[in-house]
Design a protein around this motif. Structure first.
Motif, PDB file in Angstrom:
ATOM      1  N   ARG A   3       0.850  -1.196   0.000  1.00 52.00           N
ATOM      2  CA  ARG A   3       0.000   0.000   0.000  1.00 52.00           C
ATOM      3  C   ARG A   3       0.884   1.244   0.000  1.00 52.00           C
ATOM      4  O   ARG A   3       1.821   1.364   0.802  1.00 52.00           O
ATOM      5  CB  ARG A   3      -0.898  -0.029   1.234  1.00 52.00           C
ATOM      6  N   ARG A   4       0.621   2.168  -0.896  1.00 51.79           N
ATOM      7  CA  ARG A   4       1.397   3.405  -1.023  1.00 51.79           C
ATOM      8  C   ARG A   4       0.486   4.631  -0.926  1.00 51.79           C
ATOM      9  O   ARG A   4      -0.689   4.579  -1.299  1.00 51.79           O
ATOM     10  CB  ARG A   4       2.114   3.465  -2.376  1.00 51.79           C
ATOM     11  N   ALA A   5       1.062   5.733  -0.458  1.00 47.57           N
ATOM     12  CA  ALA A   5       0.381   7.034  -0.460  1.00 47.57           C
ATOM     13  C   ALA A   5       0.866   7.801  -1.680  1.00 47.57           C
ATOM     14  O   ALA A   5       2.029   8.209  -1.750  1.00 47.57           O
ATOM     15  CB  ALA A   5       0.700   7.801   0.813  1.00 47.57           C
ATOM     16  N   THR A   6      -0.013   7.980  -2.644  1.00 47.34           N
ATOM     17  CA  THR A   6       0.361   8.503  -3.963  1.00 47.34           C
ATOM     18  C   THR A   6      -0.278   9.861  -4.222  1.00 47.34           C
ATOM     19  O   THR A   6      -1.433  10.103  -3.853  1.00 47.34           O
ATOM     20  CB  THR A   6      -0.073   7.502  -5.051  1.00 47.34           C
ATOM     21  N   ALA A   7       0.467  10.736  -4.867  1.00 50.30           N
ATOM     22  CA  ALA A   7      -0.036  12.077  -5.198  1.00 50.30           C
ATOM     23  C   ALA A   7      -1.147  11.981  -6.237  1.00 50.30           C
ATOM     24  O   ALA A   7      -0.970  11.356  -7.288  1.00 50.30           O
ATOM     25  CB  ALA A   7       1.101  12.937  -5.728  1.00 50.30           C
ATOM     26  N   LEU A   8      -2.269  12.624  -5.931  1.00 47.64           N
ATOM     27  CA  LEU A   8      -3.415  12.636  -6.840  1.00 47.64           C
ATOM     28  C   LEU A   8      -3.673  14.008  -7.445  1.00 47.64           C
ATOM     29  O   LEU A   8      -4.297  14.107  -8.506  1.00 47.64           O
ATOM     30  CB  LEU A   8      -4.675  12.175  -6.097  1.00 47.64           C
ATOM     31  N   GLY A   9      -3.199  15.077  -6.769  1.00 46.36           N
ATOM     32  CA  GLY A   9      -3.438  16.418  -7.287  1.00 46.36           C
ATOM     33  C   GLY A   9      -2.734  17.469  -6.461  1.00 46.36           C
ATOM     34  O   GLY A   9      -2.454  17.258  -5.279  1.00 46.36           O
ATOM     35  N   THR A  10      -2.416  18.592  -7.081  1.00 42.57           N
ATOM     36  CA  THR A  10      -1.735  19.695  -6.407  1.00 42.57           C
ATOM     37  C   THR A  10      -2.443  21.013  -6.696  1.00 42.57           C
ATOM     38  O   THR A  10      -3.178  21.138  -7.671  1.00 42.57           O
ATOM     39  CB  THR A  10      -0.274  19.835  -6.876  1.00 42.57           C
ATOM     40  N   ALA A  61      -6.419  24.476  -1.175  1.00 43.16           N
ATOM     41  CA  ALA A  61      -7.131  23.207  -1.040  1.00 43.16           C
ATOM     42  C   ALA A  61      -8.103  22.992  -2.190  1.00 43.16           C
ATOM     43  O   ALA A  61      -8.166  21.902  -2.781  1.00 43.16           O
ATOM     44  CB  ALA A  61      -7.876  23.170   0.296  1.00 43.16           C
ATOM     45  N   ARG A  62      -8.866  24.012  -2.516  1.00 46.15           N
ATOM     46  CA  ARG A  62      -9.826  23.901  -3.611  1.00 46.15           C
ATOM     47  C   ARG A  62      -9.124  23.661  -4.935  1.00 46.15           C
ATOM     48  O   ARG A  62      -9.592  22.868  -5.778  1.00 46.15           O
ATOM     49  CB  ARG A  62     -10.688  25.165  -3.671  1.00 46.15           C
ATOM     50  N   ALA A  63      -7.973  24.311  -5.127  1.00 47.77           N
ATOM     51  CA  ALA A  63      -7.208  24.111  -6.362  1.00 47.77           C
ATOM     52  C   ALA A  63      -6.706  22.677  -6.467  1.00 47.77           C
ATOM     53  O   ALA A  63      -6.754  22.064  -7.537  1.00 47.77           O
ATOM     54  CB  ALA A  63      -6.039  25.093  -6.418  1.00 47.77           C
ATOM     55  N   ALA A  64      -6.216  22.125  -5.366  1.00 52.86           N
ATOM     56  CA  ALA A  64      -5.688  20.756  -5.371  1.00 52.86           C
ATOM     57  C   ALA A  64      -6.800  19.736  -5.598  1.00 52.86           C
ATOM     58  O   ALA A  64      -6.623  18.760  -6.340  1.00 52.86           O
ATOM     59  CB  ALA A  64      -4.963  20.469  -4.057  1.00 52.86           C
ATOM     60  N   LEU A  65      -7.940  19.939  -4.956  1.00 43.79           N
ATOM     61  CA  LEU A  65      -9.070  19.042  -5.170  1.00 43.79           C
ATOM     62  C   LEU A  65      -9.518  19.078  -6.627  1.00 43.79           C
ATOM     63  O   LEU A  65      -9.816  18.029  -7.232  1.00 43.79           O
ATOM     64  CB  LEU A  65     -10.231  19.413  -4.245  1.00 43.79           C
ATOM     65  N   GLY A  66      -9.570  20.281  -7.203  1.00 43.17           N
ATOM     66  CA  GLY A  66      -9.937  20.406  -8.608  1.00 43.17           C
ATOM     67  C   GLY A  66      -8.954  19.713  -9.519  1.00 43.17           C
ATOM     68  O   GLY A  66      -9.339  19.033 -10.481  1.00 43.17           O
ATOM     69  N   ASN A  67      -7.659  19.854  -9.215  1.00 44.80           N
ATOM     70  CA  ASN A  67      -6.624  19.211 -10.011  1.00 44.80           C
ATOM     71  C   ASN A  67      -6.721  17.692  -9.930  1.00 44.80           C
ATOM     72  O   ASN A  67      -6.422  16.979 -10.900  1.00 44.80           O
ATOM     73  CB  ASN A  67      -5.251  19.684  -9.542  1.00 44.80           C
ATOM     74  N   ALA A  68      -7.146  17.191  -8.770  1.00 38.71           N
ATOM     75  CA  ALA A  68      -7.281  15.745  -8.578  1.00 38.71           C
ATOM     76  C   ALA A  68      -8.611  15.203  -9.112  1.00 38.71           C
ATOM     77  O   ALA A  68      -8.800  13.982  -9.162  1.00 38.71           O
ATOM     78  CB  ALA A  68      -7.158  15.417  -7.089  1.00 38.71           C
ATOM     79  N   GLY A  69      -9.526  16.091  -9.471  1.00 37.34           N
ATOM     80  CA  GLY A  69     -10.848  15.656  -9.923  1.00 37.34           C
ATOM     81  C   GLY A  69     -11.686  15.093  -8.798  1.00 37.34           C
ATOM     82  O   GLY A  69     -12.523  14.208  -9.016  1.00 37.34           O
ATOM     83  N   LEU A  70     -11.486  15.627  -7.587  1.00 37.57           N
ATOM     84  CA  LEU A  70     -12.184  15.143  -6.410  1.00 37.57           C
ATOM     85  C   LEU A  70     -12.942  16.279  -5.742  1.00 37.57           C
ATOM     86  O   LEU A  70     -12.740  17.452  -6.059  1.00 37.57           O
ATOM     87  CB  LEU A  70     -11.188  14.542  -5.408  1.00 37.57           C
ATOM     88  N   ASP A 161       4.248  35.123   2.202  1.00 39.14           N
ATOM     89  CA  ASP A 161       3.016  34.431   2.538  1.00 39.14           C
ATOM     90  C   ASP A 161       2.536  33.614   1.337  1.00 39.14           C
ATOM     91  O   ASP A 161       2.731  34.008   0.181  1.00 39.14           O
ATOM     92  CB  ASP A 161       1.921  35.432   2.913  1.00 39.14           C
ATOM     93  N   GLY A 162       1.870  32.504   1.617  1.00 35.58           N
ATOM     94  CA  GLY A 162       1.327  31.683   0.541  1.00 35.58           C
ATOM     95  C   GLY A 162       0.853  30.350   1.062  1.00 35.58           C
ATOM     96  O   GLY A 162       0.960  30.047   2.252  1.00 35.58           O
ATOM     97  N   ALA A 163       0.333  29.533   0.144  1.00 28.20           N
ATOM     98  CA  ALA A 163      -0.158  28.212   0.521  1.00 28.20           C
ATOM     99  C   ALA A 163      -0.040  27.263  -0.660  1.00 28.20           C
ATOM    100  O   ALA A 163      -0.192  27.658  -1.819  1.00 28.20           O
ATOM    101  CB  ALA A 163      -1.613  28.285   0.974  1.00 28.20           C
ATOM    102  N   GLY A 164       0.238  26.016  -0.352  1.00 23.17           N
ATOM    103  CA  GLY A 164       0.262  24.953  -1.352  1.00 23.17           C
ATOM    104  C   GLY A 164      -0.447  23.742  -0.788  1.00 23.17           C
ATOM    105  O   GLY A 164      -0.489  23.541   0.431  1.00 23.17           O
ATOM    106  N   ALA A 165      -1.020  22.916  -1.655  1.00 17.04           N
ATOM    107  CA  ALA A 165      -1.779  21.756  -1.194  1.00 17.04           C
ATOM    108  C   ALA A 165      -1.506  20.548  -2.075  1.00 17.04           C
ATOM    109  O   ALA A 165      -1.167  20.666  -3.262  1.00 17.04           O
ATOM    110  CB  ALA A 165      -3.273  22.069  -1.184  1.00 17.04           C
ATOM    111  N   SER A 292       3.447  22.334  -6.726  1.00 20.11           N
ATOM    112  CA  SER A 292       2.335  22.760  -7.576  1.00 20.11           C
ATOM    113  C   SER A 292       2.822  23.533  -8.795  1.00 20.11           C
ATOM    114  O   SER A 292       2.326  23.327  -9.907  1.00 20.11           O
ATOM    115  CB  SER A 292       1.354  23.606  -6.755  1.00 20.11           C
ATOM    116  N   VAL A 293       3.793  24.410  -8.591  1.00 25.31           N
ATOM    117  CA  VAL A 293       4.363  25.171  -9.708  1.00 25.31           C
ATOM    118  C   VAL A 293       5.048  24.226 -10.689  1.00 25.31           C
ATOM    119  O   VAL A 293       4.893  24.347 -11.915  1.00 25.31           O
ATOM    120  CB  VAL A 293       5.341  26.238  -9.192  1.00 25.31           C
TER     121      VAL A 293
END
Length: 324
Positions: A3-10, A61-70, A161-165, A292-293
């Motif tokens: 079992r792995r923890a895999t990147a789904l979206g950023t 957070a919203r950007a990452a969820l959108g990128n992941a299609g979730l 200042d900034g944020a990444g997800a 993300s960049v």
């Protein structure tokens, strides 16, 4: 199967206000040339009045969820790495959870200063690998402009200042270093060095937030050695070494630290994702911002081997090896 923890979206978010180095020349004995030469920073973003860490985190957070299609309904928990929360409590993560409309799951913050996102990755990886969660939303978010001493030219010009997800999800791998997902983690801390980087206030001392204090030269000497060592350890855990890495995605503190660490690992700077020139040091937000960049620019692609490392107040430091 493993079992792995895999990147789904950023995703990431930066405040609207851009602050070039020249803006500091009116109030400090400094210059654009001086700041660039010592840090590699040309500009950074500052949050607007009334714009909080949770606001920045929510956008990312919203950007990452959108990128992941979730959607938020697909997420089991929210983990936020920050040293600049809106309030002493509750956590920024619970605020994001509420604003996303999540009424299920869990949410909590992780505090390891600039190493915070590495610690958050390690925590999320353990939860996913152990079966406690299927999908997690990880966020690094900071408003360091709120704890700056604007008379201290050695620190106030360095931070932004900034944020990444990042959305992580459970997948099945073969158990080899060819798997996608988090392959290894190495975490460290040594409280003997806590005076090198700290904030001179807090709930049980002054009752106020305080201002950031840093012994820059001493911290610089610790950083390259410790970052290279933790990176090599994390790679060795899965039978890899520097030349196997496609991209270093480091904490964006100082271009000289980034260059020095890459050199020790035997990698050229064209294999390093660098954003410090545009964002400054965004502490726990810097690695997910850079991730993300890198993805948005098409440099980080599926199958690439990534190495992320960071060091911050504590001192706390660590590294993560991740196949995208």
């Amino acid at each position: 199967m493993t079992r792995r923890a895999t990147a789904l979206g950023t995703g990431h978010y930066l405040p609207a206000r851009i602050v070039p180095n020249s803006e500091f020349e009116a109030t400090l004995d400094t210059s654009d040339e001086w700041i660039r030469a010592r840090s590699g920073i040309a500009r950074r973003r500052f949050a607007a009045e009334g714009e909080t860490t949770s606001d920045l985190a929510l956008h990312a957070a919203r950007a990452a969820l959108g990128n992941a299609g979730l959607t938020a309904d697909d997420i089991d928990g929210v983990i936020v790495a920050t040293s600049t929360p809106d309030l002493t409590f509750p956590s920024v993560a619970t605020m994001v959870q509420a604003d996303l409309g999540m009424t299920h799951g869990f949410a909590f913050d992780v505090q390891a200063v600039c190493a915070g996102f590495v610690y958050a990755l390690a925590t999320a990886n353990a939860m996913i690998v152990s079966g406690q969660a299927e999908r997690l939303l990880l966020i690094g978010a900071e408003t360091f402009s709120r704890i700056m001493d604007w008379s201290d030219r050695s620190t106030c010009v360095l931070f932004g200042d900034g944020a990444g997800a990042l959305v992580l999800g459970a997948t099945e791998g073969t158990g080899t270093n060819a798997d996608r997902g988090i392959l290894s983690v190495d975490l460290n801390s040594d409280g003997r060095y806590r005076d090198m980087l700290y904030v001179d206030g807090g709930v049980s001392t002054t009752g106020e937030a305080g201002k950031l204090r840093m012994q820059g030269n001493a911290l610089f000497r610790q950083a390259i050695e410790k970052l290279a060592a933790t990176a090599e350890t994390a790679l060795a855990k899965v039978g890899l070494s520097g030349p196997d890495v496609d991209w270093i995605v480091p904490h964006q503190a100082n271009i000289r630290i980034i260059q020095g660490t890459a050199k020790k690992l035997g990698l050229s700077m064209d294999r390093v994702i660098v954003t410090v020139q545009d964002h400054g040091n965004t502490s726990a937000a810097s690695i997910p911002l850079a991730l993300s960049v890198g993805v948005a620019e098409g440099r980080i692609r599926e199958g690439d081997l990534l190495l992320s490392e960071a060091i911050g107040g504590g001192l706390a430091w660590g590294a993560v090896v991740l196949r995208w």
